[in-house]
Motif scaffolding. Structure first.
Motif, short mmCIF file in Angstrom:
data_model
loop_
_atom_site.label_atom_id
_atom_site.label_comp_id
_atom_site.label_asym_id
_atom_site.label_seq_id
_atom_site.Cartn_x
_atom_site.Cartn_y
_atom_site.Cartn_z
N UNK A 70 0.91 -1.51 0.04
CA UNK A 70 -0.34 0.05 -0.08
C UNK A 70 0.69 0.77 0.04
N UNK A 71 1.33 1.37 0.72
CA UNK A 71 2.81 2.39 0.36
C UNK A 71 3.54 2.95 -0.70
N UNK A 72 3.62 1.27 -0.89
CA UNK A 72 4.77 1.75 -2.56
C UNK A 72 3.75 1.45 -3.55
N UNK A 73 2.83 1.88 -3.49
CA UNK A 73 1.96 2.25 -4.70
C UNK A 73 0.86 3.34 -4.52
N UNK A 74 0.77 3.53 -3.42
CA UNK A 74 0.42 4.82 -2.96
C UNK A 74 1.58 6.27 -3.56
N UNK A 75 3.18 5.78 -2.98
CA UNK A 75 3.76 7.20 -3.90
C UNK A 75 4.27 6.68 -5.35
N UNK A 76 3.72 4.98 -5.91
CA UNK A 76 3.75 4.88 -7.19
C UNK A 76 2.45 5.56 -8.36
N UNK A 77 1.60 6.03 -7.77
CA UNK A 77 0.22 6.07 -8.37
C UNK A 77 0.29 7.66 -8.71
N UNK A 78 0.21 8.69 -9.45
CA UNK A 78 0.77 10.34 -10.52
C UNK A 78 -0.49 10.34 -10.48
N UNK A 79 -1.41 10.14 -10.89
CA UNK A 79 -2.68 10.35 -11.45
C UNK A 79 -3.84 9.06 -12.36
N UNK A 80 -5.06 9.67 -12.86
CA UNK A 80 -6.17 8.54 -13.08
C UNK A 80 -7.07 8.92 -13.97
N UNK A 81 -7.54 8.36 -14.94
CA UNK A 81 -8.30 8.61 -15.94
C UNK A 81 -9.76 7.65 -15.98
N UNK A 82 -10.45 8.31 -16.05
CA UNK A 82 -12.13 7.30 -15.94
C UNK A 82 -12.77 6.61 -14.54
N UNK A 83 -12.01 6.77 -13.86
CA UNK A 83 -12.01 6.26 -12.34
C UNK A 83 -13.82 7.15 -11.53
N UNK A 84 -15.12 6.72 -11.83
CA UNK A 84 -15.58 6.83 -11.25
C UNK A 84 -16.27 6.85 -9.50
#
Length: 130
Positions: A70-84
């Motif tokens: 969770x800590x690594x994934x939280x740091x790695x994601x910088x954006x998204x598209x099409x999330x509802x």
């Protein structure tokens, strides 16, 4: 000569739905796990974890692994598209992503980010035979 790791620029991860749903139209922008911000998150997690009694760490290995993911994934994601969320487009914020990543209902997202971010091949163009 100034070079930038491909994983520092990030790459698009096409999210698969939970179970056997298959490919969705959701895309996460993900840094590689060798990106400095992710390395720092890993170091911080490990530093804090090292302060816990060894017997607690040893009996909670699955929990520790999940929390580290969770800590690594939280740091790695910088954006998204099409999330509802609740039928409306959800704008990316690090806080919203951290909340989602910590929710067991979204663990499938964390697993995909960890698998993608940890694979250096995710950050280079695919070979073509054309």
């Amino acid at each position: 000569m100034g070079t930038v790791r491909a994983s520092e620029r990030g790459a698009d991860l096409e999210i698969l739905g939970p179970g056997n749903v298959g490919k969705t139209d959701v895309v996460f922008e993900v840094l590689g796990f060798d990106a400095e911000v992710v390395v720092q998150a890993a170091r911080e997690f490990d530093r804090v974890e090292a302060k816990r009694p060894a017997e607690d760490r040893e009996k909670d290995t699955d929990t520790v692994r999940i929390r580290r993911d969770i800590a690594l994934a939280t740091a790695a994601v910088t954006g998204w598209s099409n999330v509802q969320m609740k039928g409306k487009d959800a704008e990316f914020t690090p806080e919203l992503w951290a909340e989602m990543a910590a929710d067991p209902n979204y663990r499938f997202l964390v697993r995909q980010v960890v698998a993608f971010g940890g694979n250096l091949g995710s950050f280079f163009p695919k070979a073509s035979t054309d």
